[in-house]
Design an enzyme around this catalytic site. Sequence first.
Site, mmCIF file in Angstrom:
data_model
loop_
_atom_site.group_PDB
_atom_site.id
_atom_site.type_symbol
_atom_site.label_atom_id
_atom_site.label_comp_id
_atom_site.label_asym_id
_atom_site.label_seq_id
_atom_site.Cartn_x
_atom_site.Cartn_y
_atom_site.Cartn_z
ATOM 1 N N ASP A 121 -15.830 9.988 7.992
ATOM 2 C CA ASP A 121 -14.881 8.699 7.216
ATOM 3 C C ASP A 121 -15.031 8.454 5.916
ATOM 4 O OD1 ASP A 121 -12.675 6.860 7.425
ATOM 5 O OD2 ASP A 121 -13.859 5.363 8.307
ATOM 6 N N LYS B 229 -5.952 -8.652 6.357
ATOM 7 C CA LYS B 229 -5.022 -7.836 5.545
ATOM 8 C C LYS B 229 -3.603 -8.410 5.118
ATOM 9 C CE LYS B 229 -6.002 -4.284 9.316
ATOM 10 N NZ LYS B 229 -7.245 -4.059 8.479
ATOM 11 N N SER C 67 -6.164 -1.586 12.081
ATOM 12 C CA SER C 67 -6.432 -2.716 13.048
ATOM 13 C C SER C 67 -5.333 -3.808 13.047
ATOM 14 C CB SER C 67 -7.863 -3.453 12.746
ATOM 15 O OG SER C 67 -8.925 -2.294 13.338
HETATM 16 P P1 13P Z 1 -9.515 -1.289 9.904
HETATM 17 O O1 13P Z 1 -10.598 -1.931 9.058
HETATM 18 O O2 13P Z 1 -8.171 -1.699 9.640
HETATM 19 O O3 13P Z 1 -10.274 -1.039 11.235
HETATM 20 O O4 13P Z 1 -9.692 0.263 9.193
HETATM 21 C C1 13P Z 1 -10.557 1.143 9.467
HETATM 22 C C2 13P Z 1 -10.545 2.216 8.615
HETATM 23 O O5 13P Z 1 -9.461 2.590 8.095
HETATM 24 C C3 13P Z 1 -11.390 3.316 8.763
HETATM 25 O O6 13P Z 1 -11.432 4.298 7.920
HETATM 26 O O1 G3H Z 2 -12.967 2.259 6.252
HETATM 27 C C1 G3H Z 2 -14.098 1.723 6.507
HETATM 28 C C2 G3H Z 2 -14.540 1.870 8.195
HETATM 29 O O2 G3H Z 2 -14.089 0.463 8.508
HETATM 30 C C3 G3H Z 2 -16.152 2.045 7.991
HETATM 31 O O3 G3H Z 2 -16.955 0.728 7.723
HETATM 32 O O4 G3H Z 2 -18.387 1.413 6.009
HETATM 33 O O5 G3H Z 2 -18.843 -0.750 7.421
HETATM 34 O O6 G3H Z 2 -19.038 1.601 8.644
HETATM 35 P P1 G3H Z 2 -18.334 0.658 7.596
HETATM 36 ZN ZN ZN Z 3 -10.512 3.639 6.130
#
Ligand code: 13P
Ligand code: G3H
Ligand code: ZN
Length: 331
Positions: A93, A195, A225
């Site tokens: 991610d 958000k 979310s």
């Molecule tokens: P949320 O913060 O809305 O859960 O989004 C997560 C996300 O986009 C991870 O890449």
């Molecule tokens: O988009 C970001 C995700 O919520 C990951 O968050 O970098 O704190 O693990 P993090």
């Molecule tokens: Zn993200």
Amino acid sequence: MIVTTKELFQQAYGKYAVGAYNINNLEQTVGLFRGNLGQKNSNDDPIDARRSAPFIIQLSRGARGYTDKRFLEAMIRAAEEIFPQAIFAVHLDHGTEEAAYDCIDSGFYSSVMIDASHDPFDKNIEITRRVAERAHDKGISVEAELGMLGGVEEDIAVDAANACLTDPDQAVEFVERSQCDSLAVAIGTSHGAYKFTGSQGLHFDRITEIQHRLPGFPLVMHGSSSVPKEWVDRINKSGGKLGSASGVPEDQYLPAARLGVTKVNIDTDGRLVWCAVYRETFRDKPEDFDPRTPGKPFMAAYADYIAHKNQKLGSAGQLENVRAALTGQPV
Ligand code: 13P
Ligand code: G3H
Ligand code: ZN
């Protein structure tokens, strides 16, 4: 069975969205697998086909660096063995170019995100293309990002808010030139628990425009979310101090999926479940200091929450269809 995101998207496109869930630890890993198989309390619970879903596990750079990425990867390998019915992709991610190469070269990830969305348009394309070429050589799918996610607030003028959204013309050029397999688009969401200040939601007009220009091409929604009030209240009643927050209304997932939003990223909601269960457990059992005491109810609550999310995404009940399509095994 670990598959690519591209394979999952071919099955889901236009019908439902695949949940992409971030994990950081053992309890989240176990809850995630159980939830996607329709199990709740134990690995021995019968698998509920009506609740079973294909899914995406995503590891952020923060998650990979929290302890050592090998711990997380080893847990996922163990889960693959313990839950042989599961069909999922392992995805990086928000990767940098360096992190993307690390995952591609590891031989373990089936999908990576290269996030160069903060770079200028041409540079974003250049970086994404380099990553895509290296990933495609190994059969790995690539997600890229175009546009700027941010806290689009109610009091910001519409023009200013729209300026952050992904430009549909740019999206077409970006996909053609970068060779990415899916595209994260800015359609009104932002990361984290805060958000929207009111009853805003997704910019369906923008999603529709992008889909018209890129028919059949999988779009990704970050910041998805829903920040349920129920979980925020539970946290605040057990000592937390979260502000009043709202997220993406769950009833907007499926309409978005029908417009090509095929991957829906959820991290914050999982953190809220974690926080509520741990806070409540230690509030109610102040004499307890066993890590397993909150861990057990958390795994059950998280599994249940994932099953619920999958219902909202339309992916619940799709596991056997995906298996049949990918392996030729009859449903
Ligand atoms: P949320 O913060 O809305 O859960 O989004 C997560 C996300 O986009 C991870 O890449
Ligand atoms: O988009 C970001 C995700 O919520 C990951 O968050 O970098 O704190 O693990 P993090
Ligand atoms: Zn993200």
